[in-house]
Design a protein around this motif. Structure first.
Motif, PDB file in Angstrom:
ATOM      1  N   ILE A 148       0.821  -1.209   0.000  1.00 35.15           N
ATOM      2  CA  ILE A 148       0.000   0.000   0.000  1.00 35.15           C
ATOM      3  C   ILE A 148       0.854   1.257   0.000  1.00 35.15           C
ATOM      4  CG2 ILE A 148      -1.662   1.343   1.342  1.00 35.15           C
ATOM      5  CD1 ILE A 148      -2.842  -1.011  -0.234  1.00 35.15           C
ATOM      6  N   GLU A 149       1.982   1.231   0.641  1.00 33.27           N
ATOM      7  CA  GLU A 149       2.840   2.416   0.645  1.00 33.27           C
ATOM      8  C   GLU A 149       3.321   2.727  -0.766  1.00 33.27           C
ATOM      9  OE1 GLU A 149       4.699   5.777   1.563  1.00 33.27           O
ATOM     10  OE2 GLU A 149       3.299   4.662   2.830  1.00 33.27           O
ATOM     11  N   ALA A 150       3.657   1.706  -1.534  1.00 35.23           N
ATOM     12  CA  ALA A 150       4.072   1.930  -2.921  1.00 35.23           C
ATOM     13  C   ALA A 150       2.900   2.408  -3.767  1.00 35.23           C
ATOM     14  CB  ALA A 150       4.664   0.649  -3.505  1.00 35.23           C
ATOM     15  N   ALA A 151       1.710   1.901  -3.488  1.00 32.96           N
ATOM     16  CA  ALA A 151       0.520   2.372  -4.202  1.00 32.96           C
ATOM     17  C   ALA A 151       0.279   3.844  -3.913  1.00 32.96           C
ATOM     18  CB  ALA A 151      -0.699   1.539  -3.806  1.00 32.96           C
ATOM     19  N   ARG A 152       0.397   4.221  -2.664  1.00 32.25           N
ATOM     20  CA  ARG A 152       0.209   5.627  -2.282  1.00 32.25           C
ATOM     21  C   ARG A 152       1.238   6.510  -2.962  1.00 32.25           C
ATOM     22  NH1 ARG A 152       2.451   9.334   0.076  1.00 32.25           N
ATOM     23  NH2 ARG A 152       4.221   7.987   0.575  1.00 32.25           N
ATOM     24  N   GLN A 188      -5.080  -0.573   5.843  1.00 28.76           N
ATOM     25  CA  GLN A 188      -3.820   0.071   5.493  1.00 28.76           C
ATOM     26  C   GLN A 188      -4.039   1.177   4.462  1.00 28.76           C
ATOM     27  OE1 GLN A 188      -1.515  -3.275   4.161  1.00 28.76           O
ATOM     28  NE2 GLN A 188      -0.667  -3.699   6.191  1.00 28.76           N
ATOM     29  N   ALA A 189      -4.905   0.905   3.501  1.00 33.41           N
ATOM     30  CA  ALA A 189      -5.164   1.909   2.466  1.00 33.41           C
ATOM     31  C   ALA A 189      -5.803   3.150   3.064  1.00 33.41           C
ATOM     32  CB  ALA A 189      -6.060   1.307   1.381  1.00 33.41           C
ATOM     33  N   ARG A 190      -6.793   2.964   3.916  1.00 35.23           N
ATOM     34  CA  ARG A 190      -7.444   4.122   4.530  1.00 35.23           C
ATOM     35  C   ARG A 190      -6.464   4.894   5.410  1.00 35.23           C
ATOM     36  NH1 ARG A 190     -11.978   0.471   4.619  1.00 35.23           N
ATOM     37  NH2 ARG A 190     -11.390  -0.267   6.692  1.00 35.23           N
ATOM     38  N   ALA A 191      -5.607   4.160   6.123  1.00 34.08           N
ATOM     39  CA  ALA A 191      -4.611   4.823   6.973  1.00 34.08           C
ATOM     40  C   ALA A 191      -3.620   5.632   6.140  1.00 34.08           C
ATOM     41  CB  ALA A 191      -3.867   3.785   7.810  1.00 34.08           C
ATOM     42  N   ALA A 192      -3.393   5.203   4.900  1.00 32.46           N
ATOM     43  CA  ALA A 192      -2.477   5.917   4.002  1.00 32.46           C
ATOM     44  C   ALA A 192      -3.168   7.048   3.257  1.00 32.46           C
ATOM     45  CB  ALA A 192      -1.871   4.932   3.000  1.00 32.46           C
ATOM     46  N   GLY A 193      -4.446   7.241   3.514  1.00 33.96           N
ATOM     47  CA  GLY A 193      -5.182   8.318   2.863  1.00 33.96           C
ATOM     48  C   GLY A 193      -5.785   7.947   1.526  1.00 33.96           C
ATOM     49  N   LEU A 194      -5.842   6.656   1.228  1.00 31.92           N
ATOM     50  CA  LEU A 194      -6.417   6.191  -0.025  1.00 31.92           C
ATOM     51  C   LEU A 194      -7.864   5.761   0.174  1.00 31.92           C
ATOM     52  CD1 LEU A 194      -3.478   3.939  -1.285  1.00 31.92           C
ATOM     53  CD2 LEU A 194      -4.113   6.180  -2.179  1.00 31.92           C
ATOM     54  N   GLY A 195      -8.720   6.074  -0.798  1.00 25.68           N
ATOM     55  CA  GLY A 195     -10.052   5.504  -0.806  1.00 25.68           C
ATOM     56  C   GLY A 195      -9.975   4.044  -1.201  1.00 25.68           C
TER      57      GLY A 195
END
Length: 253
Positions: A148-152, A188-195
């Motif tokens: 998820i960090e790489a996606a963000r 993890q996605a929501r925590a990274a600010g991703l919808g």
């Protein structure tokens, strides 16, 4: 509330199997929107096996007139060919509200995996920026357990969880084997600010349990099962049943 976007690819598959204009993709999309669907999804492929570029243009006009979301899925790395101008060019022409980037190829029967973000992040960054420049929200197709960090870091706004493994586990009677990875990835996605969107092989049978477990799902795009169920019950009834599921799901975060 989770929003429902209906994928009308299968309408085009049926039409293309015989040629001509029936069944009419635009008419089907209007019926779904009349029933309350929040948007329409299409996944035009370079080989034009179902949705074609002219369908995309026609559906863009319908969704714009109704002020509902139009979501175009596709592989941003696939080069143009006769009848297919390329995903970026098609989005530049039609300006969908959302573009969902999917790493699929002609040899795949259907989308069956998400991006390897650690490996493909650098290639995705300029593409995400190019779609943003068109005013599109960008979602990236992602496996449960994805980086998820790489996606963000790609600059995308959302991920779309590839839910094929969830559907397989549910059908086999062992949903608990697949669910933890989806729950963790969504958090993890929501925590990274991703919808977080979700899609693939979702049905009336398995959707409610997934929504209840994941919590905070922004959108589901559903096509294959919904169109199949509509053969028996009609588009209006089927879309309304899916909306009842999304409205009734009680998220636990």
């Amino acid at each position: 509330m989770t929003r429902l976007s209906v994928n009308v690819n299968k309408i085009a598959v049926l039409r293309n199997s015989r040629g001509g204009r029936d069944p009419d993709v635009v008419r089907a999309a209007r019926a779904c929107l009349d029933a309350g669907a929040h948007g329409i999804t299409v996944h035009p492929r370079p080989d034009a096996r179902h949705i074609r570029a002219d369908d995309v243009r026609a559906l863009a006009r319908v969704t714009a007139a109704r002020a509902v979301e139009f979501n175009i899925e596709g592989n941003p790395f696939a080069p143009p060919r006769d009848g297919y101008p390329g995903l970026l060019a098609l989005c530049e022409e039609t300006r969908p509200a959302q573009v969902t980037l999917v790493p699929d190829g002609d040899a795949q029967l259907t989308s069956d995996h998400g991006f390897d973000f650690a490996r493909e992040r650098d290639a995705l960054i300029p593409l995400v920026a190019a779609f943003h420049a068109l005013g599109c929200r960008v979602s990236l197709f992602a496996d449960a357990g994805a980086d998820i960090e790489a996606a963000r870091a790609s600059g995308a706004d959302r991920i779309e969880l590839y839910t094929g493994p969830w559907a397989e586990a549910f059908d086999s009677g062992t949903p608990e084997t697949a669910l933890p990875a989806f729950v963790t990835t969504a958090r993890q996605a929501r925590a990274a600010g991703l919808g977080v969107n979700a899609g693939h092989d979702l049905s009336q049978a398995n959707l409610g349990a997934l929504l209840a477990a994941l919590g905070g799902i922004d959108e589901v795009s559903i096509g294959h099962a919904l169109i199949g169920e509509a053969l028996y019950d009609g588009l209006d009834t089927t879309v309304r049943r899916y909306l009842a599921i999304t409205e009734a799901a009680a998220p636990r975060v």
